[in-house]
Write a protein that holds these residues in place. Sequence first.
Motif, mmCIF file in Angstrom:
data_model
loop_
_atom_site.group_PDB
_atom_site.id
_atom_site.type_symbol
_atom_site.label_atom_id
_atom_site.label_comp_id
_atom_site.label_asym_id
_atom_site.label_seq_id
_atom_site.Cartn_x
_atom_site.Cartn_y
_atom_site.Cartn_z
ATOM 1 N N GLY A 169 21.099 72.322 13.086
ATOM 2 C CA GLY A 169 20.704 71.452 14.166
ATOM 3 C C GLY A 169 20.159 72.193 15.280
ATOM 4 O O GLY A 169 20.083 73.390 15.144
ATOM 5 N N ILE A 170 19.654 71.534 16.229
ATOM 6 C CA ILE A 170 18.778 72.161 17.467
ATOM 7 C C ILE A 170 19.471 71.603 18.674
ATOM 8 O O ILE A 170 19.631 70.633 18.674
ATOM 9 C CB ILE A 170 17.297 71.576 17.714
ATOM 10 N N PRO A 171 20.196 72.678 19.353
ATOM 11 C CA PRO A 171 21.094 72.470 20.503
ATOM 12 C C PRO A 171 20.332 71.700 21.487
ATOM 13 O O PRO A 171 19.074 72.283 21.633
ATOM 14 C CB PRO A 171 21.645 73.702 20.834
ATOM 15 N N PRO A 172 20.786 70.825 22.361
ATOM 16 C CA PRO A 172 20.314 70.062 23.313
ATOM 17 C C PRO A 172 20.349 71.013 24.760
ATOM 18 O O PRO A 172 21.011 70.622 25.529
ATOM 19 C CB PRO A 172 20.852 68.783 23.418
ATOM 20 N N VAL A 173 19.390 72.150 24.387
ATOM 21 C CA VAL A 173 19.357 72.946 25.747
ATOM 22 C C VAL A 173 17.717 73.370 26.296
ATOM 23 O O VAL A 173 17.074 72.750 25.382
ATOM 24 C CB VAL A 173 20.107 74.311 25.478
ATOM 25 N N ASP A 174 17.663 73.897 27.283
ATOM 26 C CA ASP A 174 16.242 74.241 27.798
ATOM 27 C C ASP A 174 15.662 75.418 27.126
ATOM 28 O O ASP A 174 14.520 75.621 26.716
ATOM 29 C CB ASP A 174 16.393 74.492 29.356
ATOM 30 N N ARG A 175 16.822 76.321 26.628
ATOM 31 C CA ARG A 175 16.096 77.478 26.133
ATOM 32 C C ARG A 175 17.374 77.983 25.185
ATOM 33 O O ARG A 175 18.489 77.768 25.355
ATOM 34 C CB ARG A 175 15.834 78.693 27.128
ATOM 35 N N GLY A 176 16.687 78.707 24.141
ATOM 36 C CA GLY A 176 17.661 79.326 23.338
ATOM 37 C C GLY A 176 17.508 80.875 23.269
ATOM 38 O O GLY A 176 16.319 81.381 23.478
ATOM 39 N N LEU A 177 18.838 81.517 23.134
ATOM 40 C CA LEU A 177 18.571 83.252 23.111
ATOM 41 C C LEU A 177 18.873 83.490 21.815
ATOM 42 O O LEU A 177 20.281 83.341 21.344
ATOM 43 C CB LEU A 177 19.208 83.824 24.095
ATOM 44 N N LEU A 178 18.029 84.092 20.924
ATOM 45 C CA LEU A 178 18.335 84.604 19.809
ATOM 46 C C LEU A 178 19.081 85.986 19.541
ATOM 47 O O LEU A 178 18.264 87.135 20.005
ATOM 48 C CB LEU A 178 17.025 84.543 18.841
#
Length: 330
Positions: A169-178
């Motif tokens: 799934g895709i988390p409901p946040v503004d940005r992801g940090l890989l």
Amino acid sequence: NSTCPRQVSRGFYYWKSRLTVYEKEKAALTNLKTERLYIKFFDVDWDDVYQTPVPLAKLKFENFKLPASTQIIPTVFITNACIQKIDSSGVEILATKILELIHAIRNEGQLLYTNSFSDTGEIQIDCDWTEHSKKKYFLLLTYIKSKTQNTKLSCTIRLHQIKYLVKSGIPPVDRGLLMCYNMGNLKDPATKNSILETTELKKYIGNLSSYPLPLDIALPLFDWKVLYRNNFYKGLIQNLPDEAFSKSFSKKNDNNYQVLKDTLLQGYDLRKGDIIRNEQSDISEILAASKLINNQLKNTRLRVSLYHLDSLILSKYTNHELESIYNGLH
């Protein structure tokens, strides 16, 4: 994307529960023109006795020197077990408590260091969620976001969550940090380097260019030793200097050492026949990894952060090498 160079802003992680940033670390931040520091404020884990989430390893302030311009981003680590065990009805309360504790620690920091700890308008949550915990974890993120107007919410994303995008799934946040590390199987004696191995990385990043969140990148500078007994993983040994390997070890191959006799080494009880794998974040591997990622990422503005800020770790790299990591992602 050769026509327009990507804008890269620079960061570091600070992952110890005692905040001790000395001149050496401060100088590195200044020399590298680092703009932000993700500081772990506390961990959240599940307490089996009280059947409730509890905060652990709260940040203690000790000695702290930062360039005036550094932005501090409060980061909170939550165990996957905590998310799995919490009842859905407790998720909103947890969101409130996390924000209250971030606020309290930030206030304490402001009293001691004035401007450094002012509100930077971003919070980061770090959790290695799974298919089974994603529903409650995403609910937690949604509550945190709804309770903080004008605050950007980012969260860490592991490589397996990119590869198995549909399941994770895709988390409901503004940005992801890989987080481009810890990709190999740490517990497998056959793994060469679990911290960073570009051959492993290639298996994970096929979906990177189509990932629907803007992604930032974290690359590893840390090293550790992995202990095996009778071919079973026994744990990690941190902060063991390489010269410790001289006496009671024989080298088996590239980075594996065998213990020749029962030895007590810096508090670690080692037995004859134990194998220790010496895992480093090798500069050539880091640069190769950033090149691979660079070809896949589509955002034009990128934050690149190194894990983590520590004078012992920094002493293993030249300023030029660290520059080259950041510059490799333009």
